[in-house]
Design an enzyme around this catalytic site. Structure first.
Site, PDB file in Angstrom:
ATOM      1  N   ASP A  15     -24.907  -2.785 -11.485  1.00  0.00           N
ATOM      2  CA  ASP A  15     -24.961  -3.853 -12.481  1.00  0.00           C
ATOM      3  C   ASP A  15     -24.989  -3.298 -13.905  1.00  0.00           C
ATOM      4  OD1 ASP A  15     -24.962  -5.834 -10.527  1.00  0.00           O
ATOM      5  OD2 ASP A  15     -27.142  -5.826 -10.350  1.00  0.00           O
TER       6      ASP A  15
ATOM      7  N   THR B 299     -17.654   8.787 -16.209  1.00  0.00           N
ATOM      8  CA  THR B 299     -18.645   8.860 -17.286  1.00  0.00           C
ATOM      9  C   THR B 299     -19.537  10.082 -17.087  1.00  0.00           C
ATOM     10  OG1 THR B 299     -20.259   7.479 -16.118  1.00  0.00           O
ATOM     11  CG2 THR B 299     -18.665   6.358 -17.529  1.00  0.00           C
TER      12      THR B 299
ATOM     13  N   GLU C  25     -30.879  -2.636 -18.244  1.00  0.00           N
ATOM     14  CA  GLU C  25     -31.157  -2.065 -19.561  1.00  0.00           C
ATOM     15  C   GLU C  25     -32.441  -2.673 -20.120  1.00  0.00           C
ATOM     16  OE1 GLU C  25     -30.110   0.510 -22.793  1.00  0.00           O
ATOM     17  OE2 GLU C  25     -29.246   0.284 -20.786  1.00  0.00           O
TER      18      GLU C  25
ATOM     19  N   THR D 152     -23.539  -0.501 -15.004  1.00  0.00           N
ATOM     20  CA  THR D 152     -22.187  -0.091 -15.371  1.00  0.00           C
ATOM     21  C   THR D 152     -21.330  -1.309 -15.701  1.00  0.00           C
ATOM     22  OG1 THR D 152     -22.341   1.862 -13.947  1.00  0.00           O
ATOM     23  CG2 THR D 152     -20.134   1.147 -14.577  1.00  0.00           C
TER      24      THR D 152
END
Length: 303
Positions: free
Chosen positions: A66, A39, A269, A68
């Site tokens: 976590d 990525t 996130e 990813t």
């Protein structure tokens, strides 16, 4: 071994990791057709998952932390494909991997590809998926504000150091929590909604959670008079410490209403909202995990 074909989606920061390169090389020697894609920017993980599925890869490996794992899992869920998922833990804390018993050494983690994939649950908050845990309150703020450099130096201990250095900023949040057979309202310091057991570099917020029971574990740390002492207990970890200061429940869904927006961290996130709905999707993914993984609920008869 016609099914021994997998694609590793590797976080860009790990592209030069020699242990990963050696692990991939040895896994290929074991007979696996193992491709690697790296990525570079936001959205790459989703694109690479779709490309892998179009190319016929039956197994995808999330190579990272976590966050990813969540990205790859989310793309798999959106695709509605029946591909299997494995984790090569390369994050700073690796909370999900540690709780699940996934080895941190690349070659040993890749060896789990030979274990049968097992159905596991996925949590959701307002439709946003998480594999490990949703956290809120001060603990979520600590996770979000811990620098990448500090995490590289100290691993999970970086979260504890950041938390200890920010006691002066402690503020509680208020919420009304409601689920099947459970209701609580008041001010709280920290919140954990666990599919997995720990977050923030080893904080065991939901120490009894399993990822194949169709339920979410709830941990609420109320805001008491002794705020500093309570948060110190939470940040220092430990099953007895968390149970001593928290309100807990195990539910199929949970609704949270708050007078002000609550900051929530889903597997790394950040999100926020005043109206939060947590649900669980039973058996939504198939993951390669250790046969004796602590996160797997055993049948009642032991069979």
């Amino acid at each position: 071994m016609g099914d021994a074909k997998a694609l590793l989606i590797l976080h860009g920061k790990q592209a030069l990791n020699e242990e990963v390169r050696e692990g991939v090389r040895q896994q290929r020697e074991r007979g696996w057709e193992l491709a690697v894609r790296v990525t570079w920017e936001a959205g790459d993980a989703r694109r690479l998952v779709l490309e892998a599925l179009d190319a016929g890869y039956p197994t995808l490996i999330a190579g990272g932390g976590d966050g990813t794992l969540r990205e790859v899992a989310e793309a798999l869920l959106l695709s509605r494909a029946d591909a299997r998922l494995a984790l090569l833990p390369l994050g700073s804390a690796n909370d999900f991997a540690r709780a699940a018993g996934i080895p941190l050494e690349p070659l040993e983690a890749l060896a789990l590809l030979n274990e049968p994939a097992r159905p596991v649950d996925v949590g959701e908050m307002n439709g946003q998926p998480f594999v490990n845990m949703a956290t809120g309150g001060f603990g979520s703020k600590v996770t979000a504000s811990t620098s990448e450099e500090l995490k590289r130096m100290l691993g999970g201990g970086a979260y504890l150091l950041t938390g200890l250095s920010r006691f002066a900023e402690i503020q509680s949040a208020r919420g009304h929590f409601r689920g099947p057979g459970f209701e609580w309202q008041g001010e709280f310091l920290a919140l954990g909604i666990g599919n997995g057991r720990q977050a923030g570099g080893g904080q065991l917020l939901c120490p009894q959670a399993t990822i194949n029971d169709g339920l979410l574990d709830v941990c609420i740390v109320p805001a008491p008079a002794d705020t500093v002492g309570t948060l110190g207990t939470l940040l220092s970890g430990g099953l007895l410490g968390v149970e001593a200061v928290s309100v807990s429940a195990r539910v199929a869904w949970l609704e949270v209403e708050a007078p002000e927006s609550i900051n929530i961290n889903l597997d790394g996130e950040p999100f926020s909202g005043e109206h939060l709905r947590f649900d669980v999707r039973p058996g939504a993914l198939r993951m390669h995990l250790p046969a004796n993984s602590p996160l797997l609920r055993r049948p009642e008869n032991g069979g």
